[in-house]
Design a protein around this motif. Structure first.
Motif, mmCIF file in Angstrom:
data_model
loop_
_atom_site.group_PDB
_atom_site.id
_atom_site.type_symbol
_atom_site.label_atom_id
_atom_site.label_comp_id
_atom_site.label_asym_id
_atom_site.label_seq_id
_atom_site.Cartn_x
_atom_site.Cartn_y
_atom_site.Cartn_z
ATOM 1 N N GLY A 32 -9.627 -30.056 4.885
ATOM 2 C CA GLY A 32 -9.678 -30.144 3.432
ATOM 3 C C GLY A 32 -11.037 -29.818 2.847
ATOM 4 O O GLY A 32 -11.161 -29.586 1.644
ATOM 5 N N LYS A 33 -12.063 -29.779 3.662
ATOM 6 C CA LYS A 33 -13.418 -29.513 3.175
ATOM 7 C C LYS A 33 -13.752 -28.032 3.065
ATOM 8 O O LYS A 33 -14.792 -27.682 2.540
ATOM 9 C CB LYS A 33 -14.439 -30.200 4.089
ATOM 10 C CG LYS A 33 -14.383 -31.702 3.992
ATOM 11 C CD LYS A 33 -15.403 -32.338 4.908
ATOM 12 C CE LYS A 33 -15.307 -33.854 4.825
ATOM 13 N NZ LYS A 33 -16.239 -34.497 5.757
ATOM 14 N N VAL A 34 -12.911 -27.147 3.573
ATOM 15 C CA VAL A 34 -13.193 -25.713 3.503
ATOM 16 C C VAL A 34 -12.717 -25.142 2.171
ATOM 17 O O VAL A 34 -11.862 -25.718 1.495
ATOM 18 C CB VAL A 34 -12.536 -24.941 4.673
ATOM 19 C CG1 VAL A 34 -13.104 -25.397 5.993
ATOM 20 C CG2 VAL A 34 -11.044 -25.071 4.653
ATOM 21 N N TRP A 40 0.170 -18.943 -6.635
ATOM 22 C CA TRP A 40 1.587 -19.269 -6.605
ATOM 23 C C TRP A 40 1.927 -20.119 -5.382
ATOM 24 O O TRP A 40 1.483 -21.229 -5.282
ATOM 25 C CB TRP A 40 2.451 -18.024 -6.685
ATOM 26 C CG TRP A 40 2.299 -17.295 -7.984
ATOM 27 C CD1 TRP A 40 2.415 -17.802 -9.231
ATOM 28 C CD2 TRP A 40 1.969 -15.930 -8.122
ATOM 29 N NE1 TRP A 40 2.185 -16.844 -10.155
ATOM 30 C CE2 TRP A 40 1.922 -15.681 -9.501
ATOM 31 C CE3 TRP A 40 1.716 -14.892 -7.242
ATOM 32 C CZ2 TRP A 40 1.625 -14.432 -10.024
ATOM 33 C CZ3 TRP A 40 1.443 -13.647 -7.766
ATOM 34 C CH2 TRP A 40 1.395 -13.428 -9.130
ATOM 35 N N ILE A 41 2.717 -19.567 -4.460
ATOM 36 C CA ILE A 41 3.067 -20.355 -3.281
ATOM 37 C C ILE A 41 2.207 -20.019 -2.077
ATOM 38 O O ILE A 41 2.324 -20.638 -1.036
ATOM 39 C CB ILE A 41 4.564 -20.179 -2.915
ATOM 40 C CG1 ILE A 41 4.882 -18.731 -2.613
ATOM 41 C CG2 ILE A 41 5.457 -20.744 -4.003
ATOM 42 C CD1 ILE A 41 6.260 -18.510 -2.021
ATOM 43 N N PHE A 42 1.318 -19.014 -2.231
ATOM 44 C CA PHE A 42 0.469 -18.607 -1.119
ATOM 45 C C PHE A 42 -0.892 -19.258 -1.241
ATOM 46 O O PHE A 42 -1.361 -19.572 -2.335
ATOM 47 C CB PHE A 42 0.322 -17.082 -1.077
ATOM 48 C CG PHE A 42 1.623 -16.372 -0.886
ATOM 49 C CD1 PHE A 42 2.267 -16.411 0.337
ATOM 50 C CD2 PHE A 42 2.217 -15.679 -1.925
ATOM 51 C CE1 PHE A 42 3.475 -15.771 0.526
ATOM 52 C CE2 PHE A 42 3.428 -15.034 -1.748
ATOM 53 C CZ PHE A 42 4.053 -15.084 -0.520
ATOM 54 N N GLU A 43 -1.529 -19.416 -0.126
ATOM 55 C CA GLU A 43 -2.844 -20.034 -0.087
ATOM 56 C C GLU A 43 -3.758 -19.201 0.806
ATOM 57 O O GLU A 43 -3.372 -18.821 1.918
ATOM 58 C CB GLU A 43 -2.735 -21.458 0.462
ATOM 59 C CG GLU A 43 -4.036 -22.198 0.488
ATOM 60 C CD GLU A 43 -3.857 -23.624 0.978
ATOM 61 O OE1 GLU A 43 -3.869 -23.829 2.201
ATOM 62 O OE2 GLU A 43 -3.704 -24.512 0.124
ATOM 63 N N CYS A 44 -4.955 -18.944 0.321
ATOM 64 C CA CYS A 44 -5.965 -18.246 1.107
ATOM 65 C C CYS A 44 -7.098 -19.237 1.345
ATOM 66 O O CYS A 44 -7.621 -19.828 0.404
ATOM 67 C CB CYS A 44 -6.517 -17.036 0.356
ATOM 68 S SG CYS A 44 -5.273 -15.809 -0.044
ATOM 69 N N ARG A 45 -7.440 -19.416 2.603
ATOM 70 C CA ARG A 45 -8.540 -20.331 2.889
ATOM 71 C C ARG A 45 -9.228 -19.932 4.177
ATOM 72 O O ARG A 45 -8.668 -19.264 5.029
ATOM 73 C CB ARG A 45 -8.077 -21.772 2.968
ATOM 74 C CG ARG A 45 -7.186 -22.084 4.080
ATOM 75 C CD ARG A 45 -6.925 -23.583 4.178
ATOM 76 N NE ARG A 45 -5.991 -23.759 5.250
ATOM 77 C CZ ARG A 45 -6.339 -23.763 6.536
ATOM 78 N NH1 ARG A 45 -7.582 -23.656 6.883
ATOM 79 N NH2 ARG A 45 -5.426 -23.880 7.469
ATOM 80 N N GLU A 46 -10.450 -20.379 4.264
ATOM 81 C CA GLU A 46 -11.240 -20.118 5.457
ATOM 82 C C GLU A 46 -10.790 -21.110 6.535
ATOM 83 O O GLU A 46 -10.492 -22.266 6.237
ATOM 84 C CB GLU A 46 -12.720 -20.350 5.152
ATOM 85 C CG GLU A 46 -13.231 -19.542 4.001
ATOM 86 C CD GLU A 46 -14.057 -18.388 4.476
ATOM 87 O OE1 GLU A 46 -14.584 -18.458 5.582
ATOM 88 O OE2 GLU A 46 -14.152 -17.405 3.725
ATOM 89 N N ASN A 119 -6.117 -23.176 11.813
ATOM 90 C CA ASN A 119 -7.575 -23.240 11.700
ATOM 91 C C ASN A 119 -8.277 -22.409 12.758
ATOM 92 O O ASN A 119 -9.483 -22.515 12.923
ATOM 93 C CB ASN A 119 -8.046 -24.690 11.788
ATOM 94 C CG ASN A 119 -7.744 -25.439 10.525
ATOM 95 O OD1 ASN A 119 -8.244 -25.092 9.472
ATOM 96 N ND2 ASN A 119 -6.888 -26.437 10.626
ATOM 97 N N SER A 120 -7.537 -21.601 13.481
ATOM 98 C CA SER A 120 -8.132 -20.723 14.469
ATOM 99 C C SER A 120 -9.017 -19.698 13.762
ATOM 100 O O SER A 120 -8.710 -19.240 12.658
ATOM 101 C CB SER A 120 -7.035 -20.017 15.264
ATOM 102 O OG SER A 120 -7.600 -19.086 16.141
ATOM 103 N N SER A 125 -6.362 -15.115 6.982
ATOM 104 C CA SER A 125 -5.396 -14.415 6.148
ATOM 105 C C SER A 125 -4.775 -15.396 5.162
ATOM 106 O O SER A 125 -4.973 -16.598 5.245
ATOM 107 C CB SER A 125 -4.311 -13.784 7.008
ATOM 108 O OG SER A 125 -3.609 -14.775 7.693
ATOM 109 N N CYS A 126 -4.023 -14.833 4.278
ATOM 110 C CA CYS A 126 -3.320 -15.653 3.293
ATOM 111 C C CYS A 126 -1.877 -15.838 3.744
ATOM 112 O O CYS A 126 -1.307 -14.991 4.427
ATOM 113 C CB CYS A 126 -3.355 -14.977 1.935
ATOM 114 S SG CYS A 126 -5.020 -14.753 1.287
ATOM 115 N N GLY A 127 -1.312 -16.941 3.364
ATOM 116 C CA GLY A 127 0.066 -17.206 3.746
ATOM 117 C C GLY A 127 0.529 -18.522 3.168
ATOM 118 O O GLY A 127 -0.071 -19.068 2.244
#
Length: 176
Positions: A32-34, A40-46, A119-120, A125-127
């Motif tokens: 949760g800290k990244v 919309w329904i997709f999320e992009c995160r490190e 978290n690999s 990517s986004c998904g």
């Protein structure tokens, strides 16, 4: 000394499952800290390398606790429903808790692995978001500990009952 080993096995199983649960929840906190961005329904995160390490450690400890309980608990088998209903209460509890422990292992381990793989470092990517998988997997580790200890205790008691029926204590005859 042989009777004290059961208590040590139960403590070991609980410690491993509690540690796995704590690591799973800590992995969720770390995830949760990244930085992340939601569209919309997709999320992009490190990906979080700390969450990856903690999630992987939680999955390994969960699998280790399950393996130890099943190896040291022995095999408790029933071949039919009639065999199950005619079995002793200890054997019935052992079979039921064995089935539940395998189900909880399958769900909890899957959640921990999916959350860990999200978290690999190769997954930038986004998904679809993988929310709360690590914390739910961690909570299932606690439940797995309780069910698995119940399995170990009831399986050990069922094995003792079987041994008692096979080798009854000889009766001392009084001299006439």
């Amino acid at each position: 000394m042989a009777k004290n080993i059961g208590i040590l096995v139960c403590v070991l199983i609980m410690v491993l499952d509690i540690a796995a649960g704590i690591l799973g929840i800590e992995a969720e906190v770390s995830q949760g800290k990244v930085k992340h961005m939601k569209m919309w329904i997709f999320e992009c995160r490190e990906p979080s390398y700390t969450a990856y390490k903690l999630g992987l450690a939680a999955a390994i400890l969960l699998a280790l606790a399950h393996t130890i309980a099943n190896i040291l608990g022995g095999c408790i088998c029933v071949s039919s429903k009639a065999d199950y209903t005619n079995a002793s209460a200890n054997k019935q509890l052992a079979v039921a808790s064995l089935v539940f422990s395998w189900l909880i292992l399958a769900v909890g381990f899957s959640m921990l692995i999916i959350g860990t793989m999200a978290n690999s470092t190769s997954r930038k990517s986004c998904g679809f978001p993988h929310r709360r998988l690590l914390s739910i997997g961690g909570i299932l580790c606690f439940l797995h500990g309780m069910i698995t200890v119940a399995y170990y205790v009831s399986a050990t008691a069922a094995h003792r009952e079987i041994e008692k029926h096979r080798n009854p204590t000889p009766r001392l005859s009084s001299p006439a």
